[in-house]
Structure formats: structure tokens, C-alpha cells
Design a protein around this motif. Structure first.
Motif, short mmCIF file in Angstrom:
data_model
loop_
_atom_site.label_atom_id
_atom_site.label_comp_id
_atom_site.label_asym_id
_atom_site.label_seq_id
_atom_site.Cartn_x
_atom_site.Cartn_y
_atom_site.Cartn_z
N GLY A 162 4.03 13.91 87.08
CA GLY A 162 4.36 15.13 87.74
C GLY A 162 3.35 16.39 86.88
O GLY A 162 3.79 17.48 87.38
N PHE A 163 2.69 15.93 86.22
CA PHE A 163 2.05 17.13 85.38
C PHE A 163 1.03 17.80 86.12
O PHE A 163 0.76 18.85 85.94
N ASP A 164 0.73 17.20 87.26
CA ASP A 164 -0.14 18.07 88.19
C ASP A 164 0.53 19.31 88.85
O ASP A 164 0.07 20.04 89.60
N GLU A 165 1.85 19.30 88.67
CA GLU A 165 2.68 20.46 89.16
C GLU A 165 2.70 21.50 88.11
O GLU A 165 2.82 22.86 88.26
N LEU A 166 2.01 21.14 86.94
CA LEU A 166 2.04 22.23 85.93
C LEU A 166 0.82 22.71 85.63
O LEU A 166 0.54 24.04 85.03
N MET A 167 -0.16 21.95 85.81
CA MET A 167 -1.76 22.34 85.30
C MET A 167 -2.58 21.85 86.50
O MET A 167 -2.32 21.17 87.30
N PRO A 168 -3.70 22.33 86.50
CA PRO A 168 -4.51 22.05 87.48
C PRO A 168 -4.66 20.54 87.62
O PRO A 168 -4.83 19.68 86.47
N LYS A 169 -5.13 19.97 88.64
CA LYS A 169 -4.83 18.38 88.98
C LYS A 169 -5.99 17.69 88.34
O LYS A 169 -5.74 16.62 87.51
N THR A 170 -7.35 18.27 87.99
CA THR A 170 -8.14 17.58 87.44
C THR A 170 -7.89 17.41 85.97
O THR A 170 -7.85 16.34 85.43
N LEU A 171 -7.36 18.44 85.28
CA LEU A 171 -6.91 18.37 83.92
C LEU A 171 -5.66 17.50 83.64
O LEU A 171 -5.70 16.68 82.68
N ALA A 172 -4.78 17.44 84.74
CA ALA A 172 -3.74 16.83 84.41
C ALA A 172 -3.96 15.34 84.68
O ALA A 172 -3.24 14.49 83.70
N THR A 173 -4.78 14.93 85.33
CA THR A 173 -5.42 13.71 85.88
C THR A 173 -5.95 12.86 84.29
O THR A 173 -5.71 12.02 84.08
N ALA A 174 -6.91 14.01 84.03
CA ALA A 174 -7.45 13.33 82.60
C ALA A 174 -6.78 13.24 81.32
O ALA A 174 -6.73 12.37 80.40
N THR A 175 -5.58 14.27 81.38
CA THR A 175 -4.92 14.29 80.18
C THR A 175 -3.89 13.06 80.08
O THR A 175 -3.74 12.23 79.46
N VAL A 176 -3.25 12.70 81.37
CA VAL A 176 -2.17 11.69 81.53
C VAL A 176 -2.95 10.27 81.27
O VAL A 176 -2.28 9.56 80.91
N ASP A 177 -3.98 10.28 81.97
CA ASP A 177 -4.96 8.84 81.93
C ASP A 177 -5.09 8.66 80.41
O ASP A 177 -4.72 7.49 80.12
N ARG A 178 -5.44 9.50 79.40
CA ARG A 178 -5.49 9.25 78.04
C ARG A 178 -4.46 8.84 77.25
O ARG A 178 -4.17 8.11 76.32
N LEU A 179 -3.41 9.75 77.82
CA LEU A 179 -2.07 9.89 76.95
C LEU A 179 -1.30 8.47 77.26
O LEU A 179 -0.50 8.07 76.24
N LEU A 180 -1.29 8.00 78.57
CA LEU A 180 -0.38 6.83 78.77
C LEU A 180 -1.16 5.43 78.43
O LEU A 180 -0.56 4.47 78.53
N HIS A 181 -2.29 5.60 78.23
CA HIS A 181 -2.86 4.27 78.06
C HIS A 181 -2.44 3.48 77.24
O HIS A 181 -2.39 2.23 77.32
N HIS A 182 -2.20 3.91 76.07
CA HIS A 182 -1.49 3.25 74.73
C HIS A 182 -0.13 3.94 74.48
O HIS A 182 0.02 4.31 73.42
N ALA A 183 0.48 4.15 75.28
CA ALA A 183 2.00 4.83 75.14
C ALA A 183 3.15 3.95 75.31
O ALA A 183 3.11 3.29 76.27
N HIS A 184 3.84 4.31 74.59
CA HIS A 184 5.67 3.73 74.95
C HIS A 184 6.12 5.19 75.70
O HIS A 184 6.08 6.15 75.24
N LEU A 185 6.62 4.63 76.91
CA LEU A 185 7.37 5.65 77.92
C LEU A 185 8.85 5.38 77.84
O LEU A 185 9.43 4.44 78.14
N CYS A 186 9.62 6.55 77.28
CA CYS A 186 11.07 6.40 77.29
C CYS A 186 11.44 7.55 78.30
O CYS A 186 11.22 8.48 77.99
N VAL A 187 12.37 7.23 79.12
CA VAL A 187 12.93 7.96 80.18
C VAL A 187 14.42 8.24 79.70
O VAL A 187 15.18 7.24 79.86
N THR A 188 14.94 9.37 79.53
CA THR A 188 16.42 9.61 79.27
C THR A 188 16.86 10.17 80.51
O THR A 188 16.36 10.47 81.38
N SER A 189 18.31 9.80 80.54
CA SER A 189 19.19 10.27 81.34
C SER A 189 20.42 10.80 81.14
O SER A 189 20.79 10.70 80.00
N GLY A 190 21.20 11.40 82.07
CA GLY A 190 22.75 11.48 81.77
C GLY A 190 22.82 13.17 81.68
O GLY A 190 21.81 14.05 81.81
#
Length: 282
Positions: free
Chosen positions: A212-240
Motif C-alpha cells: 500500500g505504499f503507493d497510497e503514501l508516495m508517487p506510484k512510480t517511486l513506490a513500485t521501485a522502492t518496494v520491488d528492491r525492498l522486498l526482494h531479499h526481505a523477511h516480512l513480519c505482519v503484527t496484529s492485535g
């Protein structure tokens, strides 16, 4: 070992030599160690071992303190106060992340979820553990990255500024999504993630999933950022529910006030007026 109450100082020439050799921790402890060695008849090798061990440990303590100060941690939270059962991240995942092997592999970490679910605490504790393990850490908010980009406009120094940040082994960007994101902050995040890609580890906390980062920043920047960020990333989603809110409503967020019996000496007095007169005027 037993340290004498009073130890004679080192001869001045020996003290000067240790000062010139930049052995401050050995120099500080040497009088006590030498006095103890004489009284307990230590072997020369043992004296040397104790003094060199103190110098090495002292340097490590100083280096750790320097790295911690340079990191810019916001609160000083560590795993000593961490309650892993209160966090929705699975315990095996927490344990694996605490090994810090992902930093050695230059992998990223993304922790996202509602406010108050331990995201920032967990990242800061990981950062503190990394400092203790001899790694360099840098802590940023998204706004501080934006300020960096803004300052660099004058002399086009953004690339150099990011390269200085990447001297750290781990770069943390905290609380993405809580405030509106300026174009400069979005650019700063992209520049950091792009430059760190497969070279350094980046850890972020956000109350918004990266999708959902494209809701925070321009879509082009968001897509390029998330693509590089998540390629080698551990994703932890908290809840509660928010841990802070739960502690506040239960009264656990503060310590109970202790009422002390009022005494005459503790009663407020008016400036320049004797206590007896002040009592009559009250």
C-alpha cells in the motif's frame, strides 16, 4: 583477584610510555594489578595476560558505546525488557531474527501492522543487539530522510549523504505511514533502498503493508522502492490491540503515586515571609 586498597602509582617513565602507546585501560589498571601481582607472587605471564585482557575489553566497551551513540536510537529499548509472548510475531521467527544472520546476508526486514503492536520496540532491540555484536547501525525516520534530501538540493550531495549512511551494516527507517509523506521523503527512502540493495540491510516499520505504499508516495517511486525492498526481505505482519493502550487502561502504564504524610517542613512558604506569618496570611 584481590585488589589492594591503595596501590603505588606507576613510575613516571612507564606511565608516559603507556600514554604514548595509547593503552588507557591498561594504564588505568596497571598500578593495582602490579601491586596485587607482587603480593600474590603472580607469574609474569599472568600479569601480562590480565593487563592485556583489560585493555582489549576496555576498547570493546568504548567501541560499543561509540557505535550506540552514533546509531541514534530513540529510546534505548533492548531485549532485556522485551516480552516475546506479547508480540504477534511467531516466537521461532523472533528467535531467528535475533541471531542477526540476516544482517550478515544483507537481507532486509519489514515489520508492518497496527500502532502499538511492538514494531518499533522490536526493531530498536534488534538494532541494540547488532551494536552489541559489533555492527554499525543507523536509525532514521522518514522525515529525517526527507530533510537529508532537502539539504542536498543546494549542492547535489544526496548520493554522498546516502553513501555515508551505508557505512552502517543495518539502516532502520521507523514509523512509515503515520504522517503524510513529502516527495522529498519518498525520494530519500527510494535512494536509500536502491543504494543499499544487496549491499546493506534495511529494516523498516510501518502501519501500512508495503503493497500500500503507493497510497503514501508517487506510484512510480513506490513500485521501485518496494520491488528492491522486498526482494531479499523477511516480512513480519503484527496484529492485535495496542500494547500501550492496554497498559494505559489497566493502569500498568504508570507507577502508583505514593502519598507522603505532610510535614511542617514540607509545607509551601511564601518567598520572604516567615512560616508563622505565612500561615496567618493563607
Amino acid at each position: 583477584m584481590t585488589i589492594p586498597v591503595a596501590a603505588p602509582p606507576l613510575p613516571q617513565d612507564l606511565d608516559d610510555l603507556l600514554h604514548r602507546l595509547r593503552l588507557p585501560h591498561l594504564r588505568r589498571l596497571a598500578p593495582e594489578v602490579l601491586a596485587t601481582a607482587r603480593s600474590q607472587r603472580w607469574e609474569p605471564a599472568e600479569v601480562l595476560r590480565v593487563l592485556l585482557t583489560e585493555e582489549v575489553e576496555g576498547r570493546e566497551r568504548s567501541a560499543t558505546a561509540t557505535r550506540r551513540g552514533a546509531a541514534g536510537f530513540p529510546t534505548g529499548k533492548t531485549f532485556s525488557g522485551w516480552d516475546e509472548s506479547a508480540c504477534s510475531i511467531p516466537r521461532p521467527t523472533q528467535a531467528a531474527l535475533r541471531t542477526l544472520e540476516w544482517i550478515e546476508r544483507r537481507e532486509n526486514l519489514v515489520v508492518c501492522g497496527p500502532s502499538g503492536t511492538g514494531k518499533s520496540y522490536f526493531l530498536e532491540a534488534l538494532g541494540q543487539a547488532a551494536v552489541e555484536a559489533g555492527r554499525r547501525v543507523a536509525w532514521f525516520s522518514l522525515e529525517s530522510l526527507g530533510a537529508m534530501v532537502h539539504r542536498s538540493r543546494a549542492d547535489d550531495s544526496a548520493v554522498r549523504a546516502v553513501q555515508r549512511i551505508l557505512r552502517s551494516d543495518l539502516v532502520v527507517v521507523d514509523d512509515i505511514g503515520l504522517l503524510p509523506v513529502s516527495i522529498e521523503a519518498a525520494e530519500g527512502l527510494f535512494r536509500l533502498v536502491d543504494a543499499a540493495y544487496e549491499r546493506r540491510s534495511v529494516a523498516i516499520s510501518s502501519n501500512i503493508h508495503p503493497a500500500g505504499f503507493d497510497e503514501l508516495m508517487p506510484k512510480t517511486l513506490a513500485t521501485a522502492t518496494v520491488d528492491r525492498l522486498l526482494h531479499h526481505a523477511h516480512l513480519c505482519v503484527t496484529s492485535g490491540e495496542s500494547v500501550r493502550l492496554a497498559q494505559a487502561t489497566s493502569g500498568a502504564g504508570v507507577k502508583a503515586l505514593v502519598q507522603k504524610e505532610a510535614s511542617l517542613s514540607s509545607r509551601p512558604q511564601r518567598l520572604g515571609v516567615p512560616s508563622a506569618v505565612a500561615g496567618e496570611m493563607a
